[in-house]
Design a protein around this motif. Sequence first.
Motif, PDB file in Angstrom:
ATOM      1  N   GLU A  22       0.187   6.998   0.404  1.00 51.82           N
ATOM      2  CA  GLU A  22      -0.303   5.720   0.901  1.00 51.82           C
ATOM      3  C   GLU A  22      -1.756   5.533   0.468  1.00 51.82           C
ATOM      4  OE1 GLU A  22      -0.396   3.141   5.045  1.00 51.82           O
ATOM      5  OE2 GLU A  22       0.475   5.141   5.030  1.00 51.82           O
ATOM      6  N   CYS A  23      -2.114   4.337   0.108  1.00 49.52           N
ATOM      7  CA  CYS A  23      -3.443   4.022  -0.398  1.00 49.52           C
ATOM      8  C   CYS A  23      -4.556   4.557   0.507  1.00 49.52           C
ATOM      9  CB  CYS A  23      -3.570   2.513  -0.561  1.00 49.52           C
ATOM     10  SG  CYS A  23      -5.140   1.963  -1.226  1.00 49.52           S
ATOM     11  N   MET A  65     -10.438   0.676  -5.313  1.00 50.03           N
ATOM     12  CA  MET A  65      -9.164   1.397  -5.436  1.00 50.03           C
ATOM     13  C   MET A  65      -8.045   0.653  -4.721  1.00 50.03           C
ATOM     14  SD  MET A  65      -7.392   3.845  -6.609  1.00 50.03           S
ATOM     15  CE  MET A  65      -8.553   5.035  -7.231  1.00 50.03           C
ATOM     16  N   LYS A  66      -8.346   0.122  -3.540  1.00 44.56           N
ATOM     17  CA  LYS A  66      -7.343  -0.629  -2.776  1.00 44.56           C
ATOM     18  C   LYS A  66      -6.791  -1.785  -3.602  1.00 44.56           C
ATOM     19  CE  LYS A  66      -8.845  -3.729   0.051  1.00 44.56           C
ATOM     20  NZ  LYS A  66      -9.474  -4.419   1.180  1.00 44.56           N
ATOM     21  N   HIS A  70       3.496   2.974  -4.211  1.00 47.08           N
ATOM     22  CA  HIS A  70       3.168   3.851  -5.335  1.00 47.08           C
ATOM     23  C   HIS A  70       4.268   4.890  -5.528  1.00 47.08           C
ATOM     24  CE1 HIS A  70       0.932   6.813  -7.738  1.00 47.08           C
ATOM     25  NE2 HIS A  70       0.256   5.755  -8.144  1.00 47.08           N
ATOM     26  N   TYR A 118       0.820  -1.215   0.000  1.00 42.97           N
ATOM     27  CA  TYR A 118       0.000   0.000   0.000  1.00 42.97           C
ATOM     28  C   TYR A 118       0.849   1.258   0.000  1.00 42.97           C
ATOM     29  CZ  TYR A 118      -4.011  -2.955   1.156  1.00 42.97           C
ATOM     30  OH  TYR A 118      -4.993  -3.909   1.146  1.00 42.97           O
ATOM     31  N   THR A 119       2.143   1.129   0.108  1.00 44.40           N
ATOM     32  CA  THR A 119       3.016   2.300   0.150  1.00 44.40           C
ATOM     33  C   THR A 119       4.019   2.314  -1.005  1.00 44.40           C
ATOM     34  OG1 THR A 119       4.535   1.154   1.643  1.00 44.40           O
ATOM     35  CG2 THR A 119       2.851   2.512   2.664  1.00 44.40           C
ATOM     36  N   THR A 133      -8.253   6.422  -0.179  1.00 45.35           N
ATOM     37  CA  THR A 133      -9.492   5.645  -0.060  1.00 45.35           C
ATOM     38  C   THR A 133     -10.359   6.042   1.126  1.00 45.35           C
ATOM     39  OG1 THR A 133      -8.386   3.858   1.148  1.00 45.35           O
ATOM     40  CG2 THR A 133      -8.509   3.662  -1.251  1.00 45.35           C
ATOM     41  N   TRP A 188      -4.714  -0.498  -6.490  1.00 44.58           N
ATOM     42  CA  TRP A 188      -3.475   0.079  -5.972  1.00 44.58           C
ATOM     43  C   TRP A 188      -2.412  -0.991  -5.725  1.00 44.58           C
ATOM     44  CZ3 TRP A 188      -3.361   5.413  -4.812  1.00 44.58           C
ATOM     45  CH2 TRP A 188      -2.224   5.860  -4.168  1.00 44.58           C
ATOM     46  N   ARG A 189      -2.825  -2.113  -5.178  1.00 50.65           N
ATOM     47  CA  ARG A 189      -1.852  -3.123  -4.764  1.00 50.65           C
ATOM     48  C   ARG A 189      -1.637  -4.238  -5.773  1.00 50.65           C
ATOM     49  NH1 ARG A 189      -4.791  -6.729  -0.072  1.00 50.65           N
ATOM     50  NH2 ARG A 189      -5.467  -8.345  -1.497  1.00 50.65           N
TER      51      ARG A 189
END
Length: 70
Positions: free
Chosen positions: A21-22, A37-38, A16, A13-14, A26, A41-42
Amino acid sequence: MSVSDPVEKPSHYTAHPSGVECITITEHMSFLRGNAMKYLWRADHKGGLEDLRKARWYIDREIANLEKKP
């Protein structure tokens, strides 16, 4: 360099490139959109295709809910 913690700061989650952070994004969304989105994102860092399918499931559910509204 930040230290990954599976509960407080999971690396997936970090990671990007923006450094954001996601959860920072969100937490301002509805549950369904935030979960979609979560998973988006991952996806490149954890679940790959499975995460993309999960994101699609949440998006489809959000669309279905919106279609029910008058």
